[in-house]
Design a protein around this motif. Structure first.
Motif, PDB file in Angstrom:
ATOM      1  N   PHE A   1       0.819  -1.204   0.000  1.00 21.55           N
ATOM      2  CA  PHE A   1       0.000   0.000   0.000  1.00 21.55           C
ATOM      3  C   PHE A   1       0.858   1.262   0.000  1.00 21.55           C
ATOM      4  CE2 PHE A   1      -2.116   3.360   2.414  1.00 21.55           C
ATOM      5  CZ  PHE A   1      -3.182   3.594   1.555  1.00 21.55           C
ATOM      6  N   ILE A   2       1.891   1.270   0.846  1.00 21.45           N
ATOM      7  CA  ILE A   2       2.711   2.491   0.971  1.00 21.45           C
ATOM      8  C   ILE A   2       3.359   2.841  -0.372  1.00 21.45           C
ATOM      9  CG2 ILE A   2       4.783   3.472   2.051  1.00 21.45           C
ATOM     10  CD1 ILE A   2       4.061   1.959   4.593  1.00 21.45           C
ATOM     11  N   GLU A   3       3.977   1.835  -0.979  1.00 23.31           N
ATOM     12  CA  GLU A   3       4.669   2.103  -2.248  1.00 23.31           C
ATOM     13  C   GLU A   3       3.704   2.546  -3.337  1.00 23.31           C
ATOM     14  OE1 GLU A   3       6.972  -1.350  -3.138  1.00 23.31           O
ATOM     15  OE2 GLU A   3       8.249  -1.088  -1.384  1.00 23.31           O
ATOM     16  N   GLU A   4       2.540   1.886  -3.379  1.00 23.93           N
ATOM     17  CA  GLU A   4       1.562   2.217  -4.416  1.00 23.93           C
ATOM     18  C   GLU A   4       1.023   3.643  -4.229  1.00 23.93           C
ATOM     19  OE1 GLU A   4      -1.400  -0.788  -4.812  1.00 23.93           O
ATOM     20  OE2 GLU A   4      -2.206   0.098  -6.652  1.00 23.93           O
ATOM     21  N   ALA A   5       0.769   3.999  -2.957  1.00 15.57           N
ATOM     22  CA  ALA A   5       0.258   5.347  -2.683  1.00 15.57           C
ATOM     23  C   ALA A   5       1.299   6.404  -3.057  1.00 15.57           C
ATOM     24  CB  ALA A   5      -0.113   5.467  -1.209  1.00 15.57           C
ATOM     25  N   LEU A   6       2.566   6.140  -2.715  1.00 15.41           N
ATOM     26  CA  LEU A   6       3.633   7.084  -3.052  1.00 15.41           C
ATOM     27  C   LEU A   6       3.758   7.257  -4.566  1.00 15.41           C
ATOM     28  CD1 LEU A   6       6.473   6.083  -0.544  1.00 15.41           C
ATOM     29  CD2 LEU A   6       5.137   8.191  -0.510  1.00 15.41           C
ATOM     30  N   LYS A   7       3.576   6.160  -5.248  1.00 20.01           N
ATOM     31  CA  LYS A   7       3.758   6.183  -6.703  1.00 20.01           C
ATOM     32  C   LYS A   7       2.605   6.909  -7.406  1.00 20.01           C
ATOM     33  CE  LYS A   7       4.806   3.049 -10.495  1.00 20.01           C
ATOM     34  NZ  LYS A   7       4.787   1.659 -10.923  1.00 20.01           N
TER      35      LYS A   7
ATOM     36  N   HIS B   1       0.300   9.256  -6.233  1.00 22.20           N
ATOM     37  CA  HIS B   1      -0.347  10.460  -5.713  1.00 22.20           C
ATOM     38  C   HIS B   1      -0.492  11.566  -6.753  1.00 22.20           C
ATOM     39  CE1 HIS B   1       3.899  11.598  -5.032  1.00 22.20           C
ATOM     40  NE2 HIS B   1       3.478  12.849  -5.027  1.00 22.20           N
ATOM     41  N   ARG B   2       0.468  11.667  -7.664  1.00 21.66           N
ATOM     42  CA  ARG B   2       0.394  12.765  -8.644  1.00 21.66           C
ATOM     43  C   ARG B   2      -0.734  12.548  -9.656  1.00 21.66           C
ATOM     44  NH1 ARG B   2       3.733  16.770  -8.202  1.00 21.66           N
ATOM     45  NH2 ARG B   2       5.611  16.521  -6.968  1.00 21.66           N
ATOM     46  N   ILE B   3      -1.067  11.273  -9.874  1.00 21.96           N
ATOM     47  CA  ILE B   3      -2.185  10.979 -10.789  1.00 21.96           C
ATOM     48  C   ILE B   3      -3.460  11.632 -10.267  1.00 21.96           C
ATOM     49  CG2 ILE B   3      -3.624   9.103 -11.733  1.00 21.96           C
ATOM     50  CD1 ILE B   3      -1.137   7.288 -11.475  1.00 21.96           C
ATOM     51  N   TYR B   4      -3.556  11.724  -8.943  1.00 20.62           N
ATOM     52  CA  TYR B   4      -4.764  12.291  -8.341  1.00 20.62           C
ATOM     53  C   TYR B   4      -4.612  13.789  -8.044  1.00 20.62           C
ATOM     54  CZ  TYR B   4      -6.473   7.618  -8.230  1.00 20.62           C
ATOM     55  OH  TYR B   4      -6.912   6.392  -8.632  1.00 20.62           O
ATOM     56  N   GLY B   5      -3.597  14.377  -8.583  1.00 21.04           N
ATOM     57  CA  GLY B   5      -3.449  15.824  -8.460  1.00 21.04           C
ATOM     58  C   GLY B   5      -2.885  16.274  -7.122  1.00 21.04           C
ATOM     59  N   LEU B   6      -2.271  15.357  -6.384  1.00 17.09           N
ATOM     60  CA  LEU B   6      -1.679  15.732  -5.101  1.00 17.09           C
ATOM     61  C   LEU B   6      -0.196  16.024  -5.301  1.00 17.09           C
ATOM     62  CD1 LEU B   6      -3.379  12.926  -3.003  1.00 17.09           C
ATOM     63  CD2 LEU B   6      -3.875  15.366  -2.807  1.00 17.09           C
ATOM     64  N   ASP B   7       0.261  17.171  -4.807  1.00 18.47           N
ATOM     65  CA  ASP B   7       1.676  17.527  -4.950  1.00 18.47           C
ATOM     66  C   ASP B   7       2.567  16.681  -4.041  1.00 18.47           C
ATOM     67  OD1 ASP B   7       0.826  19.483  -6.631  1.00 18.47           O
ATOM     68  OD2 ASP B   7       0.937  21.095  -5.146  1.00 18.47           O
ATOM     69  N   GLU B   8       2.043  16.389  -2.865  1.00 16.86           N
ATOM     70  CA  GLU B   8       2.850  15.687  -1.856  1.00 16.86           C
ATOM     71  C   GLU B   8       1.982  14.649  -1.168  1.00 16.86           C
ATOM     72  OE1 GLU B   8       5.365  18.456   0.718  1.00 16.86           O
ATOM     73  OE2 GLU B   8       3.465  19.489   0.390  1.00 16.86           O
TER      74      GLU B   8
ATOM     75  N   VAL C   1      -6.293   1.237  -3.577  1.00 20.76           N
ATOM     76  CA  VAL C   1      -5.558   2.487  -3.350  1.00 20.76           C
ATOM     77  C   VAL C   1      -6.269   3.645  -4.047  1.00 20.76           C
ATOM     78  CG1 VAL C   1      -3.408   3.694  -3.883  1.00 20.76           C
ATOM     79  CG2 VAL C   1      -3.345   1.379  -2.978  1.00 20.76           C
ATOM     80  N   GLU C   2      -6.846   3.359  -5.220  1.00 18.69           N
ATOM     81  CA  GLU C   2      -7.531   4.411  -5.993  1.00 18.69           C
ATOM     82  C   GLU C   2      -8.648   5.059  -5.165  1.00 18.69           C
ATOM     83  OE1 GLU C   2      -6.695   1.494  -7.100  1.00 18.69           O
ATOM     84  OE2 GLU C   2      -5.321   1.951  -8.753  1.00 18.69           O
ATOM     85  N   GLU C   3      -9.392   4.235  -4.418  1.00 19.14           N
ATOM     86  CA  GLU C   3     -10.506   4.782  -3.621  1.00 19.14           C
ATOM     87  C   GLU C   3      -9.977   5.701  -2.517  1.00 19.14           C
ATOM     88  OE1 GLU C   3     -12.987   1.637  -2.111  1.00 19.14           O
ATOM     89  OE2 GLU C   3     -13.319   0.835  -4.115  1.00 19.14           O
TER      90      GLU C   3
ATOM     91  N   SER D   1      -8.715   8.939  -4.061  1.00 19.59           N
ATOM     92  CA  SER D   1      -9.828   9.757  -4.517  1.00 19.59           C
ATOM     93  C   SER D   1     -10.471  10.485  -3.336  1.00 19.59           C
ATOM     94  CB  SER D   1     -10.819   8.834  -5.223  1.00 19.59           C
ATOM     95  OG  SER D   1     -11.862   9.573  -5.725  1.00 19.59           O
ATOM     96  N   ARG D   2     -10.649   9.752  -2.221  1.00 22.08           N
ATOM     97  CA  ARG D   2     -11.195  10.376  -1.001  1.00 22.08           C
ATOM     98  C   ARG D   2     -10.264  11.475  -0.500  1.00 22.08           C
ATOM     99  NH1 ARG D   2     -12.106   6.073   3.432  1.00 22.08           N
ATOM    100  NH2 ARG D   2     -12.025   7.828   4.850  1.00 22.08           N
ATOM    101  N   LEU D   3      -8.968  11.171  -0.514  1.00 21.98           N
ATOM    102  CA  LEU D   3      -7.985  12.129  -0.023  1.00 21.98           C
ATOM    103  C   LEU D   3      -8.016  13.411  -0.867  1.00 21.98           C
ATOM    104  CD1 LEU D   3      -5.668  12.801   1.897  1.00 21.98           C
ATOM    105  CD2 LEU D   3      -4.117  11.625   0.334  1.00 21.98           C
ATOM    106  N   LYS D   4      -8.133  13.250  -2.154  1.00 18.80           N
ATOM    107  CA  LYS D   4      -8.149  14.417  -3.035  1.00 18.80           C
ATOM    108  C   LYS D   4      -9.354  15.316  -2.711  1.00 18.80           C
ATOM    109  CE  LYS D   4      -7.259  17.100  -6.501  1.00 18.80           C
ATOM    110  NZ  LYS D   4      -6.234  18.137  -6.321  1.00 18.80           N
ATOM    111  N   SER D   5     -10.515  14.697  -2.442  1.00 17.33           N
ATOM    112  CA  SER D   5     -11.691  15.522  -2.140  1.00 17.33           C
ATOM    113  C   SER D   5     -11.529  16.216  -0.785  1.00 17.33           C
ATOM    114  CB  SER D   5     -12.982  14.694  -2.184  1.00 17.33           C
ATOM    115  OG  SER D   5     -13.000  13.762  -1.151  1.00 17.33           O
TER     116      SER D   5
END
Lengths: 466, 451
Positions: B3-9, B11-18, B71-73, B76-80
């Protein structure tokens, strides 16, 4: 995320019995908590926690064991029940034997009332609510304004090898504030919250402007207020403070597990006079303003339990085990904070039944004393074994010659269980109960939602200090 | 990919800078006891992932317990959540990699091994209860019984990673034991509870604690309220530890200083206590509750003076406040729950002791109270430093001797006065209690309310 609907909990209980358990019960919980903290004009926290998990309890020849897991695949759960049974067998030589009371099988479905799901309201609107409150509260004399919005959705499934099947869903929503005032070189703070077992409609119904301005007025007034010199006072407690008093001074000591462990000063006193004859104390699972507990975490319907009737001790609060051991009826007070925790005996909504005084009449009748209010108070704590309890009030007022006079700061009150409730000599007819989505009652590290309330009461000669 | 590696990889797809992922996997065995017997053992396995994300100067947090799902879900929640947050011009981003504190020891092999053998553990717990009962009777009780006890030990695996290259993992052990014993003496019935709350099960240390605490347990029979008035008080080390945690720690938080709810703001480098008071934050205490090589933001923990001979030297910082105040040495960003961002909290708080014992302090007291335990102190006010507590286990001292056991009396005052002008002495009996090390203390002329 996985759901409890994906778990065949009936099959699990059957599997446990096949493996040699005399009794198996399964609790599955889906929990969601949303929290927004708006700290002096900045969103300090915005986020949520979602969890799904399972708790298995098995009894093997009277010895019990729990196993909690958040891995809900069939293989993991099968292995979990085997481990739980092994653990129960391991404890046989050291453990107290369980004795679950018999009761009719429960099949039930319950959901707390709501009209607007907070999930359907966008996060921006929730932030806007806090921003609006911040704008109302802003004042040169308030040096810090910390606000929060909280929402909890708690869905619990219960099944047992006796055939019980219960599903219960609760929604709670609330807004809290922590204010710091600076007046004439003195600082003071006040924390308070408004919560309801409801949906977003609660947020729409509350007059937040009045709510916020009243709290601002209280904290500003208390900043320069005096302190009560430690000593004995006649006090009038408001509705919520009475509930806190009952919760601490009587509720905990009436919990069946503390009776069985010989930890309660109420052990062996059933049928005795333990309070003034004006005192009737009730624990009830579903009541306006309170927490929502129609069933406990053993699937027992939560009864209206009268703990004290007109001053006489009439009932303890029970789980299946404490009811079995004390030869009483289960009262529906077996509760766990989450799927990770074991069952304890806990209160639900505890309150004082009203009598016939009016508040104005009661104040007029009090020559010298203190009016104790809950807004800004801090809760309470008890040691059932010694009978000592304490709670902290919000800012209040001195009473002089039958009138409210000077404001006083938050105070600490103290008493002994078997003395304090005997000193109640007046109970009013007004009545309200309060709960909170931000906290609750703590016991052995578990916090559960509770409600407290009742009428105003006067207690003579209570220890208090500011 | 975990999960950690996938989330790090992703995050930018979901428009998160960090992004920052904080994970805690815990495995524990807990045993409860009631009326001298084990009530039930429990095995509990949990995992929680808490993901913070930021875009520009807006940040938010999403936490998931148990199976994360896709991870996508989560993203997506985090972005909102991040979108709904407000601009914070002081948002510093997530910390860079600054290493970890290698002097910290938070994992104990013996404790980890002990939890593997459930039967042996149950037998040991039964023996601890029996030894406590036996010892209390040996100290003079007519009868002793364990009304309740609980023991929880296990392992916690902390992981922290962020998009600035921080990626650390630290397995730690933990041990929480509490035993409440009911004591009948010729003077009456009372109780006493003692705790061991750290990261180790050290049997020699544990049985020594039973010896020490049993001698205290028999002191409180026949307790009653005292007369209201001013008393010199002797605070037992546990009581002082709790007061430091509940009243002083929030005031040392740089976040509370920033938001003007600490009485210590503008007091840096000023005398706030008596010169006898030296207080530090020390993650290197061996296997104590607050011993951690990095904080919940992945910043290396470090030892620091907070108060030196009465003068305020440092506040506790998370990464946000350390950047805001341009302060050296953060590493104190800890989460009070997964859905909440880290706030400044201590690792282990250490109040340096001096000399003298409770027994010596009693001999020197003409009229006073020894306070061994209180309830309600957590409702004191850290904004003003005002203390409120209810004495449940106390002793009245008259002419250098104990004359009566005390309960049901309140004690009030201000921590800056108690540890300032009113502080008479600190003992040499420092004990670490739940990550706070404190000695006993003698404080002059304190308000007490009773009869």
């Amino acid at each position: 995320m996985p759901s409890c609907y994906d778990v065949d909990i009936e099959q699990l209980t059957k599997r446990g019995v096949e493996l040699g358990a005399d009794f198996v019960d399964v609790r599955c919980q889906e929990h969601f908590y949303e929290l927004i903290e708006y700290d002096n004009g900045i969103v300090r926290n915005i986020g949520s926690t979602a969890s799904t998990g399972l708790n298995l309890r098995v009894l093997v020849k009277g010895s019990a064991a729990y196993l909690a897991t958040e891995e809900l695949s069939n293989d993991k759960i099968k292995s979990a029940i085997e481990k739980a049974i092994k653990l129960a067998r391991s404890s046989a030589n050291y453990s107290i034997k369980w004795d679950l009371a018999e009761r009719p099988v429960t099949v039930g479905l319950a959901e707390s009332k709501y009209t607007i799901k907070p999930e359907d309201i966008d996060l921006e609107s929730k932030v806007d609510l806090l921003r609006y409150l911040n704008g109302i509260l802003r004042s040169d004399q308030l040096t810090s304004i910390a606000l929060r919005y909280g929402y909890e959705r708690d869905r619990r499934f219960y099944a047992s090898s006796r055939g019980d099947r219960v599903e219960c869903s609760t929604r709670m929503v609330g807004v809290g504030m922590h204010l710091v005032a600076h007046v004439e070189g003195e600082y003071e703070s006040l924390s308070d919250s408004a919560s309801s077992t409801a949906g977003w409609e609660f947020v729409k119904q509350v007059d937040w402007e009045n709510y916020a301005l009243e709290r601002r007025k209280i904290v500003l007034e208390s900043t320069t207020a005096g302190r009560a010199k430690p000593g004995k006072y006649d006090v009038i407690l408001d509705n919520e403070m009475v509930g806190v008093l009952l919760h601490e001074a009587f509720g905990h000591a009436s919990e069946g597990d503390s009776i069985i462990s010989h930890e309660s000063i109420l052990e062996g006193r059933m049928g005795e006079v333990v309070a003034s004859d004006l005192v009737t104390i009730v624990d009830e699972g579903v009541v306006d303003g309170g927490a929502f507990v129609p069933y406990d975490d053993e699937g027992t319907p939560k009864k209206k339990t009268t703990i004290v009737k007109s001053g006489v001790l009439t009932s303890f609060l029970h789980s299946l085990d404490t009811a079995g051991k004390l030869e009483a009826e289960p009262t529906g007070n077996a509760r766990a904070m989450s799927h990770r925790d074991p069952i304890l005996v806990r209160q639900t909504n505890i309150y004082m039944e009203p009598r016939d005084w009016e508040l104005n009449e009661l104040i007029r009748d009090t020559k010298r004393g203190i009016y104790i209010r809950a807004i800004g108070g801090g809760g309470g704590e008890v040691q059932p074994i010694s009978g000592a309890f304490t709670f902290v009030s919000g800012p209040g007022y001195f009473i002089e010659n039958g009138e409210l006079s000077r404001p006083i700061k938050s105070a600490i009150l103290s008493g002994l269980i078997l003395e304090t409730l005997r000193n109640i000599d007046a109970v009013t007819r007004d009545f309200s109960i309060k709960t909170s989505v931000f906290g609750g009652c703590g016991k052995f590290g578990q916090v559960v939602r509770t409600g407290v309330g009742g009428s105003h009461v006067r207690v003579r000669n209570m220890t208090l200090g500011g | 990919m975990d999960f950690i590696e996938e989330a790090l990889k992703k995050h930018r797809i979901y428009g998160l800078d960090e992004i920052e992922v904080y994970s805690v996997a815990s495995r524990r065995i807990s045993i409860n006891a009631s009326a001298d017997k084990v009530k039930e053992p429990a095995l509990v396995n949990t995992v929680v992932h808490s993901v913070r994300g930021a875009t520009g100067h807006k940040a938010g947090n999403v936490a998931i317990r148990g199976d994360v799902g896709k991870v996508e879900e989560v993203m997506s929640r985090l972005k909102s959540v991040v979108n709904a947050s407000s601009e914070d011009r002081d948002w510093p981003g997530f910390p860079p990699d600054c290493g970890v504190n290698k002097e910290v020891i938070c994992y104990d092999d013996k404790t980890a091994e002990l939890m593997q053998d459930e039967k042996a553990l149950l037998e040991l717990f039964a023996d601890i209860m029996e030894e406590t009962r036996r010892k209390v009777v040996e100290e003079g009780a007519v009868k002793a019984s364990i009304v309740s006890a609980w023991w929880s030990l296990g392992t916690t695996d902390y992981s922290i990673a962020n998009s600035n290259g921080v990626y650390y993992r630290s397995p730690c052990t933990f041990n929480n034991l509490a035993i409440q014993v009911k004591v009948s003496t010729e003077r009456g019935t009372s109780d006493w509870t003692f705790y061991s709350n750290n990261r180790r099960v050290d049997l020699k240390e544990l049985y020594e604690a039973i010896d020490r605490e049993s001698a205290i347990a028999v002191l409180f029979g026949g307790s009653k309220p005292v007369k209201s008035g001013k008393y010199n008080i002797i605070l037992y080390n546990n009581v002082l530890s709790n007061l430091l945690s509940d009243v002083l720690v929030p005031a040392l938080s740089a976040l509370n200083v920033l938001h003007r709810r600490s009485p210590l703001r503008d007091k840096l480098q000023q005398a706030i206590f008596s010169e006898k008071i030296s207080l530090s934050d020390d993650p290197t205490l061996r296997l104590e509750r607050g011993s951690r090589p990095f904080d919940d933001e992945g910043v290396s923990t470090n030892s620091k003076a907070l108060v030196d001979r009465g003068t305020l030297k440092n506040f506790l910082h998370n990464y946000y406040t350390s950047r805001k105040f341009n302060a050296q040495g953060s590493g104190n960003g800890f989460r009070r729950s997964p859905e909440v961002s880290p706030t400044p909290m201590p690792t282990n708080l250490v109040l340096k002791g001096d000399s003298g014992s409770i027994e010596e302090f009693i001999k020197e007291t003409s009229r006073g109270l020894v306070i061994y335990d209180v309830i309600g102190q957590w409702m004191s006010n850290p904004v003003t430093g005002y203390i409120k507590a209810n004495i449940t286990h106390g002793l009245l001292v008259e002419s250098g001797e104990i004359s009566q056991a005390v309960k049901g009396s309140i004690v009030v005052g201000n921590i800056y006065e108690w540890l300032g002008n009113s502080l008479d002495n600190l003992g040499s009996d420092t004990k670490v209690y739940s990550g706070v090390a404190a000695p006993s203390a003698v404080i002059r002329s304190v308000d007490v309310g009773g009869e």
